[in-house]
Design a protein around this motif. Structure first.
Motif, PDB file in Angstrom:
ATOM      1  N   GLU A 183       1.551  -1.049  -0.380  1.00  0.00           N
ATOM      2  CA  GLU A 183       0.281   0.179   0.207  1.00  0.00           C
ATOM      3  C   GLU A 183       0.822   1.248  -0.008  1.00  0.00           C
ATOM      4  O   GLU A 183       2.237   1.386   0.758  1.00  0.00           O
ATOM      5  N   THR A 184       0.473   2.305  -0.718  1.00  0.00           N
ATOM      6  CA  THR A 184       0.769   3.663  -0.630  1.00  0.00           C
ATOM      7  C   THR A 184       0.494   5.021  -0.987  1.00  0.00           C
ATOM      8  O   THR A 184      -0.827   4.220  -1.238  1.00  0.00           O
ATOM      9  N   TYR A 185       0.287   5.653  -0.088  1.00  0.00           N
ATOM     10  CA  TYR A 185      -0.991   6.856   0.255  1.00  0.00           C
ATOM     11  C   TYR A 185      -0.737   7.985  -0.374  1.00  0.00           C
ATOM     12  O   TYR A 185       0.848   8.636  -0.070  1.00  0.00           O
ATOM     13  N   SER A 186      -0.753   9.149  -0.979  1.00  0.00           N
ATOM     14  CA  SER A 186      -0.990  10.554  -2.066  1.00  0.00           C
ATOM     15  C   SER A 186      -1.154  10.840  -0.479  1.00  0.00           C
ATOM     16  O   SER A 186       0.430  12.675  -0.520  1.00  0.00           O
ATOM     17  N   SER A 187      -1.470  10.891   0.643  1.00  0.00           N
ATOM     18  CA  SER A 187      -2.017  11.901   1.427  1.00  0.00           C
ATOM     19  C   SER A 187      -2.171  11.108   2.876  1.00  0.00           C
ATOM     20  O   SER A 187      -2.997  10.477   2.676  1.00  0.00           O
ATOM     21  N   LEU A 188      -2.947  11.837   3.579  1.00  0.00           N
ATOM     22  CA  LEU A 188      -2.881  11.196   4.666  1.00  0.00           C
ATOM     23  C   LEU A 188      -3.684  12.387   5.848  1.00  0.00           C
ATOM     24  O   LEU A 188      -3.449  13.860   5.741  1.00  0.00           O
ATOM     25  N   THR A 189      -4.569  12.155   6.608  1.00  0.00           N
ATOM     26  CA  THR A 189      -5.564  12.600   7.000  1.00  0.00           C
ATOM     27  C   THR A 189      -5.905  12.483   8.783  1.00  0.00           C
ATOM     28  O   THR A 189      -5.811  11.147   8.959  1.00  0.00           O
ATOM     29  N   SER A 203      -3.572   5.474  -3.472  1.00  0.00           N
ATOM     30  CA  SER A 203      -1.980   5.800  -5.069  1.00  0.00           C
ATOM     31  C   SER A 203      -1.905   4.548  -5.084  1.00  0.00           C
ATOM     32  O   SER A 203      -0.715   4.662  -6.460  1.00  0.00           O
ATOM     33  N   ASP A 204      -1.731   3.093  -5.082  1.00  0.00           N
ATOM     34  CA  ASP A 204      -1.251   2.573  -5.378  1.00  0.00           C
ATOM     35  C   ASP A 204      -2.031   1.578  -6.282  1.00  0.00           C
ATOM     36  O   ASP A 204      -3.510   2.082  -6.072  1.00  0.00           O
TER      37      ASP A 204
END
Length: 283
Positions: free
Chosen positions: A163-169, A181-182
């Protein structure tokens, strides 16, 4: 006569220590999560020249003690743990605690203190008031120093394999969600974990270390950890806590400390002149 000089010397040392504290406060006026310190003076030892005594019917009235002091010392340096102002950063992965709680971080990748933090001093953890979060190359949620964030369940937080991520909240209860973003999951919003918040019985018992980390001191009292709540303070995403240094107060303290230092140097000068007169009595 020489006692006045030694008293003044102790006053110089005390005021220099206080100026060091003030300088550190001002230097960290823009440091995230910084808590201002204050130096507190106490009078030093006393020499009793006349001992006090109670009066009797035969000897007459009582006598009050007469004592001569020998200067001042820094009795303690206290920390102001009030929450600093909010600073919006525009980054959802930045967060702060709007209350007295602390983030828990560790250098141990697979830390597991799910049984509780009763013996936190042996758990290889530190506390922090600064939440600058990111996901490292191994999928762990870390702060900007690379230390691992401890979740509300007492374990480090890790995303799923691949798993890859473009943003966190970050939500108010500490739940971290990310936009993936994967391949095959672009744009999916996925919960990653829940940040843990520690509650300290006596925050003044914490020991500051390099950076914005704290160690649990022997006088910190009971330590507990769990999800953010009203007691520990809710987590505010998109904000970082500013320093609680009050510049106007520090400038006023700097002036009074400088004048106190100057007055003590004057005592030394005058005492030296008196000693000179004494030495020159016989010419």
């Amino acid at each position: 006569m020489v006692g006045s000089m030694f008293a003044a010397i102790s006053g110089l040392k005390a005021h220099q220590s206080k100026m060091d504290v003030i300088g550190n406060n001002i230097a960290n006026v823009n440091t995230w999560g910084f808590k201002s310190h204050s130096a507190n003076f106490a009078d030093a030892t006393y020499r009793t020249s006349i001992a006090g005594g109670a009066g009797t019917a035969t000897t007459g009235g009582g006598v009050n003690p007469s004592q001569v002091g020998y200067g001042a010392n820094v009795n303690s340096i206290t920390v102001n743990y009030t929450t600093g102002n909010r600073n919006p950063t525009g980054w959802g992965s930045d967060c702060m605690i709007d209350g007295p709680g602390f983030f828990v971080v560790t250098t141990a990748q697979d830390l597991d203190v799910s049984g509780g933090l009763t013996d936190i001093s042996n758990a290889n953890v530190m506390l922090s008031r600064v939440g600058i979060l990111k996901i490292d190359n191994q999928g762990y949620l870390t702060d900007d120093k690379g230390n691992y964030i401890v979740g509300a369940d007492g374990k480090t937080i890790k995303v799923g394999a691949g798993e890859t991520y473009s943003s966190l909240t970050v939500q108010t209860d500490g739940t971290v969600t990310g936009v993936r973003s994967d391949a095959g999951h672009e744009g999916d919003v996925t919960p990653i974990g829940q940040i843990g918040v520690a509650s300290i019985q006596n925050p003044s018992g914490l020991e500051k270390t390099q950076g914005y980390y704290y160690r649990i001191g022997p006088n910190a009292g009971a330590v507990s950890m769990g999800a953010a709540n009203k007691a520990t303070g809710e987590i505010l995403g998109g904000y970082l806590e500013m320093s609680n240094t009050d510049l106007s107060t520090e400038m006023a303290n700097m002036i009074t400390t400088q004048r106190g230092f100057q007055a003590n140097t004057k005592i030394i000068t005058v005492t030296d002149q008196m000693l000179e007169e004494l030495v020159n009595m016989k010419r």
